[in-house]
Structure formats: structure tokens, C-alpha cells
Design a protein around this motif. Structure first.
Motif, PDB file in Angstrom:
ATOM      1  N   VAL A  12       0.705  -1.249   0.035  1.00 51.39           N
ATOM      2  CA  VAL A  12       0.060  -0.128   0.005  1.00 51.39           C
ATOM      3  C   VAL A  12       0.961   1.316  -0.061  1.00 51.39           C
ATOM      4  N   ASN A  16       0.980   4.076  -2.856  1.00 50.20           N
ATOM      5  CA  ASN A  16       0.613   5.301  -2.563  1.00 50.20           C
ATOM      6  C   ASN A  16       1.845   6.640  -2.844  1.00 50.20           C
ATOM      7  N   TRP A  30      -2.817   3.856  -5.274  1.00 44.27           N
ATOM      8  CA  TRP A  30      -3.746   3.404  -4.285  1.00 44.27           C
ATOM      9  C   TRP A  30      -4.977   4.170  -4.130  1.00 44.27           C
ATOM     10  N   GLY A  31      -4.727   5.375  -4.198  1.00 42.62           N
ATOM     11  CA  GLY A  31      -6.052   6.230  -4.092  1.00 42.62           C
ATOM     12  C   GLY A  31      -6.897   5.891  -5.344  1.00 42.62           C
ATOM     13  N   LEU A  33      -6.984   3.084  -6.839  1.00 44.12           N
ATOM     14  CA  LEU A  33      -7.317   1.859  -6.828  1.00 44.12           C
ATOM     15  C   LEU A  33      -8.426   1.413  -5.823  1.00 44.12           C
ATOM     16  N   ARG A  34      -8.308   2.239  -4.628  1.00 44.30           N
ATOM     17  CA  ARG A  34      -9.487   2.363  -3.678  1.00 44.30           C
ATOM     18  C   ARG A  34     -10.728   2.718  -4.058  1.00 44.30           C
ATOM     19  N   ILE A  35     -10.719   3.782  -4.873  1.00 40.70           N
ATOM     20  CA  ILE A  35     -11.890   4.192  -5.316  1.00 40.70           C
ATOM     21  C   ILE A  35     -12.609   3.257  -6.238  1.00 40.70           C
ATOM     22  N   ILE A  37     -12.345  -0.204  -6.211  1.00 40.25           N
ATOM     23  CA  ILE A  37     -12.787  -1.174  -5.137  1.00 40.25           C
ATOM     24  C   ILE A  37     -13.925  -0.715  -4.580  1.00 40.25           C
ATOM     25  N   VAL A  38     -14.214   0.519  -3.875  1.00 46.03           N
ATOM     26  CA  VAL A  38     -15.140   0.721  -3.269  1.00 46.03           C
ATOM     27  C   VAL A  38     -16.436   0.950  -4.322  1.00 46.03           C
ATOM     28  N   LEU A  91     -14.675   6.250   1.521  1.00 41.82           N
ATOM     29  CA  LEU A  91     -13.690   6.848   0.742  1.00 41.82           C
ATOM     30  C   LEU A  91     -13.426   8.338   1.227  1.00 41.82           C
TER      31      LEU A  91
END
Length: 308
Positions: A12, A16, A30-31, A33-35, A37-38, A91
Motif C-alpha cells: 500500500v 501510495n 493506491w487512491g 485503486l481504492r476508489i 474497489i469501493v 472514501l
């Protein structure tokens, strides 16, 4: 276990670090990818919740089709709203940014999505007041005249209506709210069909009425109650005009086939009993005159045999 957590944390951190800064905001892999995934999880949870709501309400036999559909749509809207709020919270989007976004979103709705949300609200109202529900038979105007069809589905944007020739019309919900709609099965599924028949002058009308009622009685879809009837409509120029009134309780199966079935039986019964269906007739009166006599003499000379 601790080693796995350490490796995940390191991955991570590396993801990042890959990115760039815009003002006070750091945009990284990472940001992003997190969006993603959410968003995928929000869509999956919302779809799963909608399917569960559909299955749950389909098993509640105490509710009719319209009530089941209304409950399903309300629960689906609530599930989607809850999933979106959870995604926003995960988020870490600030309420200030959300306020600005909601204002811009509201402006977009006012200009571009007004009809869409109007149709959504109209669909919910149709299901609440049950004026139109799945299975109803309503009149549809296809531009060439009114034809009827069965309501198959009430969606978020439009109502699906299938006619007897298997054409499927998607009518916006808002149109059914603001325009006059002819619903053949709103309070009762019993529909009357008027079938005109003409017989020759001099026919035994009592026999004709008996034969017409016999034809209706032998038609499977014709109801015995309300009872069928025969009306004397008019004394036409070539025939005595009568109307057969037939009642059915399954309009979704069509009315043309019932009319055809009755007329076929009427034709056979009329032939068996000597009742005539006249051709159109017109009397022509020729008045005698000098011009007519000259024309007659000329024709006689043309057809007269030559003198011997």
C-alpha cells in the motif's frame, strides 16, 4: 499473519508513493485503486440488495403484483442510497465537497435529468394508486390508431406494453400520468364486444336473433353472464342492421379472434337456415324523353338484321 499484514502495508505504501500532488491533494495509484474497489463493492452490494428485495417480495403472497413491485422498488432505492452513503464514508469524502457536488448534481438534474426523475416519481405514484399495474390491458396509440396491449412491466423510466401482434411499446411513466389512458381491466375485467351483422329485408328477425345468440353461446370465450344480446341498430339502404353484444373477461387474449369466431358460426348458421346477407343494392330510374327515344332508335338500327 503479522508478516502478511506487513507485506500488505508495504505494498500500500509503495502504491501510495506512486502519484502526484495537486495543491493539498495527493493523487496516487493506491487512491485510484481504492476508489475502484469501493465503487465495485457499492455496485455489488446494491445489486445484491435489489435481488434480495425482489425475491423477498415475490414470496409475500398476501400482496398483489402491484404492491410487490412497489415494495421492491422502494427497498431497492433505499439500498442504493445506503450503499452510496457507505461508499462516500469509506472514501473519506468531506461533507463540504459533498455539498458542492450535490449542488452541481441538483443543477444537472434540473436541466438534464428532469424527465428521468419525473418518470421515476410517476412510476412510484402509478404503483401506489394502482391505476395501472402489471397484467392490465390498456389502449395504446401507435400513430395509426388506438390498439390495446397488456402491461408487462412498470420500470423506473417506462411502462412496457405488449400488443397482440407482439409489438412492445415503452411508454414513459410521465405520459401515463398526464394523458388520458383507457384501462380495460381497472375495476373489472369484463369487456363488451360489439359485432355488426346485416340481414336481408324480409328475413324472420326472431329466427335471426335466435341464430345469433346460438352462435355466441357456442363461442368458448363468450360469457353467459353478463348475458349476450342482439340489438336492432338500423334499417339500412340494403339490409336490416343488427349488433351482437358479446362479453368476455380475458381482454389480454384479444378481441379480434372472438369477433372472427362468432362471425364464422353466424355464417354457417345463416347458410343452414336460409338467412341471406344481402349485397349493397341501388335502384336506377330512367325517365323517358326525346333524347332517349333517338338513342333507342339508333341502337335498334345497328342491331336490326339486313333486309333480304
Amino acid at each position: 499473519m503479522n508478516e502478511v499484514k506487513t507485506q500488505i502495508a508495504e505494498a500500500v505504501r509503495l502504491l501510495n508513493d506512486i502519484g502526484f500532488d495537486i495543491g493539498n491533494y495527493h493523487i496516487s495509484v493506491w487512491g485510484a485503486l481504492r476508489i475502484v474497489i469501493v465503487l465495485v463493492l457499492v455496485l455489488a452490494i446494491a445489486r445484491l440488495g435489489s435481488k434480495l428485495a425482489r425475491r423477498t417480495f415475490s414470496h409475500i403472497t398476501s400482496l398483489d403484483g402491484a404492491q410487490q413491485l412497489l415494495g421492491e422498488k422502494l427497498v431497492s432505492i433505499a439500498v442504493w442510497a445506503l450503499a452510496i452513503l457507505i461508499g462516500i464514508d469509506v472514501l473519506g469524502i468531506s461533507l463540504t465537497a459533498l455539498t458542492v457536488f450535490s449542488g452541481a448534481f441538483g443543477l444537472a438534474i434540473g436541466f438534464g435529468l428532469q424527465k428521468t426523475f419525473g418518470n421515476l416519481i410517476a412510476g412510484i405514484i402509478l404503483l401506489m394508486d394502482r391505476s395501472i399495474k402489471p397484467g392490465d390491458v390498456i389502449a395504446v396509440n401507435d400513430g395509426k390508431g388506438a390498439s390495446f396491449g397488456e402491461v408487462k412491466k412498470i420500470g423506473i423510466r417506462a411502462v412496457s406494453v405488449t400488443t397482440r401482434d407482439n409489438r412492445e411499446y415503452l411508454i414513459p411513466n410521465e405520459n401515463l400520468m398526464t394523458q388520458q389512458v383507457e384501462n380495460w381491466s381497472y375495476s373489472s375485467r369484463e369487456v363488451a364486444i360489439n359485432i355488426p351483422v346485416g340481414v336481408a329485408y324480409g328475413s324472420d328477425l326472431e329466427l335471426v336473433e335466435k341464430l345469433l345468440l346460438e352462435a355466441v353461446a357456442s363461442t368458448p370465450r363468450a360469457l353467459s353472464f353478463p348475458s349476450p344480446g342482439v340489438l336492432l341498430s338500423a334499417f339500412g339502404p340494403s339490409s336490416i342492421d343488427m349488433t351482437i353484444v358479446v362479453w368476455i373477461d380475458d381482454p389480454e387474449a384479444g378481441v379480434g379472434n372472438v369477433r372472427s369466431d362468432v362471425l364464422w358460426k353466424v355464417w354457417r348458421l345463416f347458410k343452414e337456415n336460409g338467412v341471406q346477407i344481402p349485397f349493397p343494392q341501388q335502384d336506377v330510374n330512367i325517365k323517358d324523353g326525346a333524347g332517349l327515344r333517338v338513342l333507342a332508335d339508333a341502337l335498334n338500327r345497328r342491331v336490326a338484321p339486313p333486309a333480304q
